[in-house]
Design a protein around this motif. Structure first.
Motif, mmCIF file in Angstrom:
data_model
loop_
_atom_site.group_PDB
_atom_site.id
_atom_site.type_symbol
_atom_site.label_atom_id
_atom_site.label_comp_id
_atom_site.label_asym_id
_atom_site.label_seq_id
_atom_site.Cartn_x
_atom_site.Cartn_y
_atom_site.Cartn_z
ATOM 1 N N LEU A 8 0.833 -1.208 0.000
ATOM 2 C CA LEU A 8 0.000 0.000 0.000
ATOM 3 C C LEU A 8 0.869 1.259 0.000
ATOM 4 O O LEU A 8 0.562 2.240 -0.678
ATOM 5 C CB LEU A 8 -0.944 -0.004 1.204
ATOM 6 N N ALA A 9 1.965 1.237 0.742
ATOM 7 C CA ALA A 9 2.882 2.377 0.778
ATOM 8 C C ALA A 9 3.540 2.581 -0.585
ATOM 9 O O ALA A 9 3.691 3.720 -1.045
ATOM 10 C CB ALA A 9 3.936 2.180 1.863
ATOM 11 N N LYS A 14 3.884 5.634 -5.731
ATOM 12 C CA LYS A 14 3.765 5.689 -7.190
ATOM 13 C C LYS A 14 2.732 6.730 -7.615
ATOM 14 O O LYS A 14 2.920 7.443 -8.595
ATOM 15 C CB LYS A 14 3.379 4.316 -7.750
ATOM 16 N N LYS A 15 1.630 6.804 -6.868
ATOM 17 C CA LYS A 15 0.594 7.788 -7.188
ATOM 18 C C LYS A 15 1.142 9.199 -7.050
ATOM 19 O O LYS A 15 0.924 10.050 -7.909
ATOM 20 C CB LYS A 15 -0.623 7.615 -6.260
ATOM 21 N N LYS A 16 1.858 9.466 -5.966
ATOM 22 C CA LYS A 16 2.426 10.803 -5.741
ATOM 23 C C LYS A 16 3.437 11.144 -6.817
ATOM 24 O O LYS A 16 3.482 12.273 -7.300
ATOM 25 C CB LYS A 16 3.080 10.881 -4.353
ATOM 26 N N GLU A 22 2.912 14.605 -13.819
ATOM 27 C CA GLU A 22 1.845 15.244 -14.583
ATOM 28 C C GLU A 22 1.895 16.759 -14.413
ATOM 29 O O GLU A 22 1.746 17.494 -15.386
ATOM 30 C CB GLU A 22 0.472 14.731 -14.140
ATOM 31 N N LYS A 23 2.097 17.219 -13.190
ATOM 32 C CA LYS A 23 2.168 18.662 -12.943
ATOM 33 C C LYS A 23 3.369 19.268 -13.647
ATOM 34 O O LYS A 23 3.282 20.364 -14.208
ATOM 35 C CB LYS A 23 2.236 18.951 -11.440
#
Length: 109
Positions: A8-9, A14-16, A22-23
């Motif tokens: 989960l960590a 990976k999401k962050k 993307e930013k």
């Protein structure tokens, strides 16, 4: 994968990372769109009395922009292929939603 605390960590990390990428890409596209807007490119092509032997399209515009120092993929350029010399406008639409208008001047070689 099992939903362990470590898995989960890793997923959260990976999401962050993806959001940051993307930013960053969006920021770069915004800068590129701002610097591209209003740029004029001159494309010289073989012609006879103003009629071109081959149409000028997005690939030709992307190549001309590359010569001016801008790296733009042809699939981002909206332009109806032209078979006559003259001055036209092409739109560059980035994936993040930013747009720029480029003036394309087609001259006889």
């Amino acid at each position: 994968l099992e939903a362990s605390p470590k898995a989960l960590a890793d997923l959260e990390a990976k999401k962050k990372s993806g959001v940051k990428k993307e930013k960053k890409a969006e920021k770069e596209e915004r800068k590129l769109a701002a610097s591209l807007d209003g740029v004029e490119v001159i494309i010289e092509a073989k012609a006879d009395s103003g009629k071109l032997y081959a149409a000028i399209g997005p690939k030709d515009i992307a190549k001309a922009l590359k010569g001016e120092g801008f790296s733009v993929a042809p699939d981002l350029i909206t332009f109806v292929p032209q078979k006559e010399t003259g001055t036209y406008e092409a739109n560059v639409e980035f994936e993040s939603g930013f747009e720029a208008t480029v003036t394309v001047i087609i001259e006889e070689k």
